[in-house]
Motif scaffolding. Structure first.
Motif, PDB file in Angstrom:
ATOM      1  N   ALA A   1       0.976  -1.227   0.016  1.00  0.00           N
ATOM      2  CA  ALA A   1      -0.008   0.040   0.044  1.00  0.00           C
ATOM      3  C   ALA A   1       0.920   1.211  -0.152  1.00  0.00           C
ATOM      4  N   TYR A   2       0.636   2.017  -1.002  1.00  0.00           N
ATOM      5  CA  TYR A   2       1.482   3.394  -1.260  1.00  0.00           C
ATOM      6  C   TYR A   2       0.882   4.528  -0.518  1.00  0.00           C
ATOM      7  N   ASP A   3      -0.586   4.615  -0.222  1.00  0.00           N
ATOM      8  CA  ASP A   3      -1.014   5.805   0.506  1.00  0.00           C
ATOM      9  C   ASP A   3      -2.043   5.301   1.412  1.00  0.00           C
ATOM     10  N   GLU A   4      -2.191   6.104   2.526  1.00  0.00           N
ATOM     11  CA  GLU A   4      -2.972   5.632   3.698  1.00  0.00           C
ATOM     12  C   GLU A   4      -4.657   5.407   3.218  1.00  0.00           C
ATOM     13  N   PHE A   5      -5.088   6.268   2.092  1.00  0.00           N
ATOM     14  CA  PHE A   5      -6.429   6.254   1.972  1.00  0.00           C
ATOM     15  C   PHE A   5      -6.778   4.721   1.051  1.00  0.00           C
ATOM     16  N   SER A   6      -5.989   4.240   0.435  1.00  0.00           N
ATOM     17  CA  SER A   6      -5.948   2.940  -0.336  1.00  0.00           C
ATOM     18  C   SER A   6      -5.999   1.696   0.716  1.00  0.00           C
ATOM     19  N   LEU A   7      -5.690   1.925   1.864  1.00  0.00           N
ATOM     20  CA  LEU A   7      -5.808   0.846   2.881  1.00  0.00           C
ATOM     21  C   LEU A   7      -7.307   0.370   3.166  1.00  0.00           C
ATOM     22  N   SER A   8      -8.124   1.200   3.062  1.00  0.00           N
ATOM     23  CA  SER A   8      -9.514   0.777   3.303  1.00  0.00           C
ATOM     24  C   SER A   8     -10.037  -0.156   2.134  1.00  0.00           C
ATOM     25  N   GLU A   9      -9.315  -0.287   1.288  1.00  0.00           N
ATOM     26  CA  GLU A   9      -9.552  -1.309   0.260  1.00  0.00           C
ATOM     27  C   GLU A   9      -9.380  -2.884   0.655  1.00  0.00           C
ATOM     28  N   LEU A  10      -8.486  -2.848   1.883  1.00  0.00           N
ATOM     29  CA  LEU A  10      -8.021  -4.248   2.078  1.00  0.00           C
ATOM     30  C   LEU A  10      -9.123  -4.731   3.157  1.00  0.00           C
ATOM     31  N   GLU A  11      -8.978  -5.877   3.305  1.00  0.00           N
ATOM     32  CA  GLU A  11     -10.068  -6.975   4.085  1.00  0.00           C
ATOM     33  C   GLU A  11      -9.311  -7.487   5.131  1.00  0.00           C
ATOM     34  N   PRO A  12      -9.830  -6.922   6.417  1.00  0.00           N
ATOM     35  CA  PRO A  12      -9.361  -7.568   7.696  1.00  0.00           C
ATOM     36  C   PRO A  12      -9.836  -8.935   7.946  1.00  0.00           C
ATOM     37  N   PRO A  13      -9.198  -9.684   8.676  1.00  0.00           N
ATOM     38  CA  PRO A  13      -8.117  -9.446   9.811  1.00  0.00           C
ATOM     39  C   PRO A  13      -6.771  -9.392   8.963  1.00  0.00           C
ATOM     40  N   LEU A  14      -5.736  -8.698   9.310  1.00  0.00           N
ATOM     41  CA  LEU A  14      -4.702  -8.405   8.543  1.00  0.00           C
ATOM     42  C   LEU A  14      -3.699  -8.007   9.536  1.00  0.00           C
ATOM     43  N   VAL A  15      -2.080  -8.094   9.073  1.00  0.00           N
ATOM     44  CA  VAL A  15      -1.087  -7.324   9.604  1.00  0.00           C
ATOM     45  C   VAL A  15      -0.599  -6.369   8.445  1.00  0.00           C
ATOM     46  N   LEU A  16      -0.226  -5.007   9.176  1.00  0.00           N
ATOM     47  CA  LEU A  16       0.376  -4.191   8.446  1.00  0.00           C
ATOM     48  C   LEU A  16       1.650  -4.112   8.758  1.00  0.00           C
ATOM     49  N   GLN A  17       2.662  -3.969   8.007  1.00  0.00           N
ATOM     50  CA  GLN A  17       4.216  -4.040   8.275  1.00  0.00           C
ATOM     51  C   GLN A  17       4.834  -2.844   7.430  1.00  0.00           C
ATOM     52  N   GLU A  18       5.748  -2.018   8.131  1.00  0.00           N
ATOM     53  CA  GLU A  18       6.108  -1.046   7.604  1.00  0.00           C
ATOM     54  C   GLU A  18       7.287  -1.659   6.476  1.00  0.00           C
ATOM     55  N   PHE A  19       7.208  -1.100   5.084  1.00  0.00           N
ATOM     56  CA  PHE A  19       8.061  -1.700   4.023  1.00  0.00           C
ATOM     57  C   PHE A  19       9.602  -1.109   4.455  1.00  0.00           C
ATOM     58  N   VAL A  20      10.598  -2.269   4.565  1.00  0.00           N
ATOM     59  CA  VAL A  20      11.864  -1.885   4.806  1.00  0.00           C
ATOM     60  C   VAL A  20      12.855  -2.176   3.581  1.00  0.00           C
ATOM     61  N   ASN A  21      13.215  -1.233   3.019  1.00  0.00           N
ATOM     62  CA  ASN A  21      14.047  -1.329   1.795  1.00  0.00           C
ATOM     63  C   ASN A  21      15.600  -2.357   2.181  1.00  0.00           C
ATOM     64  N   HIS A  22      15.555  -3.299   1.348  1.00  0.00           N
ATOM     65  CA  HIS A  22      16.410  -4.425   1.569  1.00  0.00           C
ATOM     66  C   HIS A  22      17.169  -4.871   0.326  1.00  0.00           C
ATOM     67  N   GLY A  23      17.338  -4.122  -0.787  1.00  0.00           N
ATOM     68  CA  GLY A  23      18.018  -4.277  -1.859  1.00  0.00           C
ATOM     69  C   GLY A  23      17.557  -5.435  -2.762  1.00  0.00           C
ATOM     70  N   GLY A  24      16.179  -5.689  -2.732  1.00  0.00           N
ATOM     71  CA  GLY A  24      15.518  -6.705  -3.576  1.00  0.00           C
ATOM     72  C   GLY A  24      15.906  -8.107  -3.258  1.00  0.00           C
ATOM     73  N   LEU A  25      16.401  -8.422  -1.862  1.00  0.00           N
ATOM     74  CA  LEU A  25      16.956  -9.772  -1.594  1.00  0.00           C
ATOM     75  C   LEU A  25      16.560 -10.180  -0.476  1.00  0.00           C
ATOM     76  N   LEU A  26      16.034 -11.464  -0.137  1.00  0.00           N
ATOM     77  CA  LEU A  26      15.605 -12.126   1.087  1.00  0.00           C
ATOM     78  C   LEU A  26      16.345 -13.376   1.355  1.00  0.00           C
ATOM     79  N   PHE A  27      16.568 -13.544   2.673  1.00  0.00           N
ATOM     80  CA  PHE A  27      17.327 -14.834   2.940  1.00  0.00           C
ATOM     81  C   PHE A  27      16.223 -15.690   3.648  1.00  0.00           C
ATOM     82  N   LYS A  28      16.081 -16.989   3.039  1.00  0.00           N
ATOM     83  CA  LYS A  28      15.490 -18.054   3.676  1.00  0.00           C
ATOM     84  C   LYS A  28      16.228 -18.896   4.342  1.00  0.00           C
TER      85      LYS A  28
END
Length: 345
Positions: A188-215
């Motif tokens: 979600a890029y803007d707060e108003f579009s958040l109302s389009e989402l369907e609870p229950p859910l978790v919202l996490q701040e996006f952290v820039n990470h260079g496009g790489l994830l470690f599993k």
């Protein structure tokens, strides 16, 4: 033991392997076969019980036997180990009852411990409580907000503002129930579009990470790290120009592997081994689990600041390099330790 709708009638019939004690391929320390009863969905069985794995296990005296879900579990076996990943309260009660009545059988893993990972709020709480400051790095979780089912979606922007969360936000279903929907992720890029989402859910701040994830795959005390491509960094300029909610694909598929890619070393370098060992040890203890994986990212521009964004029980080990040897060694060590305890008791 037919589970109400948990295993659809369309799934293939499980083949039961009859184990003869006279067969070759016995464990050197026991002089007998190790029988692993398994209760897995057809999809999990196909990805995990691959032919090479079955052949290697058999050469070491390990035999996999399908648990018949149409019959009482108490009447099946005997098993040395029970391996399971089925959902539903009925199965949970069945396997817990079996654990209580057969304490000599190793059950992977306890149903209550697995249940802990079915909620994205509780799964990360054990990471919040960790202190790994002396292990060559820092591990935390992104700032997050839980939106319960009772919340009106139109109030989500207000809840986000009140909590002080910064955009963009990653939205994930709160409950992880094995369905495709429970793995749907949105940005979600803007707060108003958040109302389009369907609870229950978790919202996490996006952290820039260079496009790489470690599993980080955990199998008992074994740790394997696999790199996966992830979402690219989002600049402030991009954030000011983009709005709305966007669904993005899962990054755990094998096609997204980044292990052979030519990557910036500052991004691709694995988390420090001492940090991973301490993290795995602490989570094994706190979660009470032996089979899980941790999705971790490194904050872009740092060397030693990491965030855990998800923990999954009994993940897709078939995508883990050399999983066949890792898993057979793990099963043998479990049974070996059990018999050693019996001898010293």
């Amino acid at each position: 033991m037919r589970l109400n709708g948990e295993i659809s009638s369309g799934e293939e019939e499980e083949e039961v392997v009859v184990v003869e004690k006279s067969e070759a391929g016995t464990t050197p320390f026991l002089g007998q076969n190790v029988v692993v009863g398994y209760a897995l969905t057809a999809k999990k069985k196909k990805s995990f019980l691959q032919p090479n794995f079955i052949a290697l296990a058999r050469s070491k005296g390990i035999y996999f036997v399908a648990i018949d879900l149409s019959k009482p579990l108490q009447e099946q076996g005997p098993f040395d180990v029970v391996l399971h990943k089925l959902l539903g309260e009925e199965w949970r009660e069945i396997i817990e009852d079996f654990r209580q009545k057969h304490p000599d059988v190793i059950v992977l893993d306890a149903p209550d411990a697995i249940q802990h990972l079915h909620n994205r709020q509780s799964m990360l709480q054990d990471v919040v409580d960790l202190n790994l400051s002396e292990c060559n790095g820092k591990v935390g979780i992104p700032r997050q907000l839980v939106i319960t089912k009772e919340k009106d979606p139109s109030t989500i922007p207000y809840e986000v503002t009140k909590a002080g969360l910064k955009l963009p936000l990653v939205a994930k279903p709160l409950v992880v129930d094995g369905s495709a929907k429970s793995h749907e992720l949105f940005l979600a890029y803007d707060e108003f579009s958040l109302s389009e989402l369907e609870p229950p859910l978790v919202l996490q701040e996006f952290v820039n990470h260079g496009g790489l994830l470690f599993k980080i795959y955990i199998v008992g005390e074994s740790i394997k790290v696999v790199r996966r491509f992830s979402l690219p960094n989002i600049s402030k300029h991009e954030l000011s120009k983009v709005s709305g909610v966007y669904r993005f694909p899962r990054v755990s598929c094998a096609a997204a592997s980044a292990d052979d890619a030519d990557l910036d070393p500052s991004i691709a370098e694995h988390p420090p081994r001492p940090l991973l060992e301490r993290l795995a040890k602490e989570l094994r203890h706190r979660l009470g689990l032996r089979l899980f994986n941790v999705d971790m990212i490194r904050e872009y521009g740092t060397k030693d600041v990491f965030y855990v964004i998800d923990i999954n029980y009994f993940p897709g080990y078939g995508k883990m390099p050399d999983y066949e040897h890792t898993f057979t060694d793990f099963l043998l060590s479990l049974v070996q330790n059990k018999y050693k305890k019996k001898l010293t008791a």
